[in-house]
Write an enzyme that holds these catalytic residues in place. Sequence first.
Site, mmCIF file in Angstrom:
data_model
loop_
_atom_site.group_PDB
_atom_site.id
_atom_site.type_symbol
_atom_site.label_atom_id
_atom_site.label_comp_id
_atom_site.label_asym_id
_atom_site.label_seq_id
_atom_site.Cartn_x
_atom_site.Cartn_y
_atom_site.Cartn_z
ATOM 1 N N HIS A 141 0.829 -1.204 0.000
ATOM 2 C CA HIS A 141 0.000 0.000 0.000
ATOM 3 C C HIS A 141 0.867 1.258 0.000
ATOM 4 O O HIS A 141 1.926 1.315 0.636
ATOM 5 C CB HIS A 141 -1.024 -0.006 1.132
ATOM 6 C CG HIS A 141 -0.514 0.240 2.516
ATOM 7 N ND1 HIS A 141 -0.354 1.496 3.052
ATOM 8 C CD2 HIS A 141 -0.140 -0.624 3.487
ATOM 9 C CE1 HIS A 141 0.079 1.392 4.296
ATOM 10 N NE2 HIS A 141 0.217 0.122 4.600
ATOM 11 N N ASP A 153 5.833 2.260 7.418
ATOM 12 C CA ASP A 153 4.471 1.807 7.073
ATOM 13 C C ASP A 153 3.808 2.776 6.091
ATOM 14 O O ASP A 153 3.088 3.692 6.506
ATOM 15 C CB ASP A 153 3.636 1.695 8.361
ATOM 16 C CG ASP A 153 2.248 1.115 8.055
ATOM 17 O OD1 ASP A 153 1.354 1.260 8.903
ATOM 18 O OD2 ASP A 153 2.057 0.569 6.940
ATOM 19 N N GLU A 186 -5.247 1.946 2.006
ATOM 20 C CA GLU A 186 -5.220 0.706 2.805
ATOM 21 C C GLU A 186 -5.551 1.013 4.256
ATOM 22 O O GLU A 186 -6.221 0.231 4.933
ATOM 23 C CB GLU A 186 -3.834 0.046 2.715
ATOM 24 C CG GLU A 186 -3.733 -1.297 3.443
ATOM 25 C CD GLU A 186 -3.383 -1.185 4.919
ATOM 26 O OE1 GLU A 186 -3.569 -2.179 5.648
ATOM 27 O OE2 GLU A 186 -2.952 -0.093 5.372
ATOM 28 N N GLU A 187 -5.107 2.190 4.712
ATOM 29 C CA GLU A 187 -5.236 2.494 6.138
ATOM 30 C C GLU A 187 -6.698 2.629 6.580
ATOM 31 O O GLU A 187 -6.984 2.563 7.774
ATOM 32 C CB GLU A 187 -4.456 3.772 6.485
ATOM 33 C CG GLU A 187 -2.940 3.647 6.264
ATOM 34 C CD GLU A 187 -2.246 2.697 7.233
ATOM 35 O OE1 GLU A 187 -1.024 2.493 7.097
ATOM 36 O OE2 GLU A 187 -2.943 2.107 8.106
ATOM 37 N N ASP A 215 3.819 -5.398 3.688
ATOM 38 C CA ASP A 215 3.358 -4.277 4.515
ATOM 39 C C ASP A 215 4.269 -4.125 5.731
ATOM 40 O O ASP A 215 4.138 -4.863 6.702
ATOM 41 C CB ASP A 215 1.909 -4.524 4.960
ATOM 42 C CG ASP A 215 1.235 -3.243 5.447
ATOM 43 O OD1 ASP A 215 -0.002 -3.235 5.534
ATOM 44 O OD2 ASP A 215 1.957 -2.282 5.754
ATOM 45 N N HIS A 323 2.464 4.365 12.921
ATOM 46 C CA HIS A 323 1.361 5.308 12.740
ATOM 47 C C HIS A 323 1.591 6.623 13.467
ATOM 48 O O HIS A 323 0.636 7.324 13.826
ATOM 49 C CB HIS A 323 0.013 4.688 13.164
ATOM 50 C CG HIS A 323 -0.505 3.695 12.169
ATOM 51 N ND1 HIS A 323 -1.717 3.057 12.285
ATOM 52 C CD2 HIS A 323 0.062 3.196 11.024
ATOM 53 C CE1 HIS A 323 -1.916 2.249 11.243
ATOM 54 N NE2 HIS A 323 -0.841 2.313 10.463
#
Length: 359
Positions: A141, A153, A186-187, A215, A323
Amino acid sequence: MSSTARLTWLRIRLAFVGISVTLGVVACGSVAVQPMPTATSDGPLVEQLTGEVSDARAMKHLQALQKIADEHGGNRAAGTPGFDASVEYVVGVLRDAGFKASTPTFDASGDDDEDPSVPQRNVIAQTRTGDADHVVMIGAHLDSVEDGPGIVDNGSGVASLLEIATQLGADPSVQNTVRFAFFGDEENGAVGSNGYLEGLSANDRKKIKLYLNVDMVASPNGGYFVQGGKPGSWWRRLRWGSDPETVGPAGSATIGRVLADQLSKTGVTTPEMIEFVGDDESPFIEARIPVGGAESGDEEEKTTQQAKAWGGQAGKPYDPCYHEACDRVDNVNRDLLNHYLRALAGALAHFATSTAELR
Ligand SMILES: [Zn+2]
């Protein structure tokens, strides 16, 4: 029940317990010491591609994605200018490598009919060579969360695919067509990958023989985790069950085994097999396409055993910047990235050469 009968019954039960304990011990024994089965020998393309990919070039892509986030409010989230700039960057790299990159759109408006339709883009590119009815697909992603630039990420997955695509080129001598996907959104729940498969005809979905999801492959305190099927014994099957959502459709175990084997060949001690957790492989599982996955860990803590096997800190998260705004280039574990890059190149080359094992 009469005493003799009870006695007989007792004997039967004891005998049964005896058997199951023995089986349990054997099974436990086999689980603990069972080495990862080695995959078939590697063809010339595997040797070539694993030898050519470089984490130094992959780092250049990570620096470019970092710059994009810095120039667009600190993130590359879905629906933002930072994401659009990431799409342009990926398309540019693929075209420089000789690929015809396309950006099919998908609707990211969610389920509420009130929401205005919000077209967003995926990036897709494939080799001109290989059997186009027999597609081997790998994806990562491209979007980040809103709180940070998403360099581990999932810039690390994107950078790995760009480096592999660049070294493979658009006209390699392969049996099967190789397709690269950079999914959007994707998130918010694998929206781009869902939209991608929904946009294909049933016949075109059938042409995809496997999907390898990437990922996070550079977590600072990361590990070597592989998803795909169920290795080993009936005892594990008993323990994990065989829910396709977590183990993948038939054939997924072979993908997991090949990827784990390629990781071991880069010098990694016993990669750990884990379940699927609902990333971009989910719509492929729903479409009954065999899947595998590579990930180096997020907010969960590394165990003592893992720290012994792979280094790093036990009791600390695999990625303390997961994140977060601090998920920047200096959050990248170069060593992990290097191992994963070569293993992913090897696994992709393995299946570009043959998917006979999946049948
Ligand atoms: Zn991710």
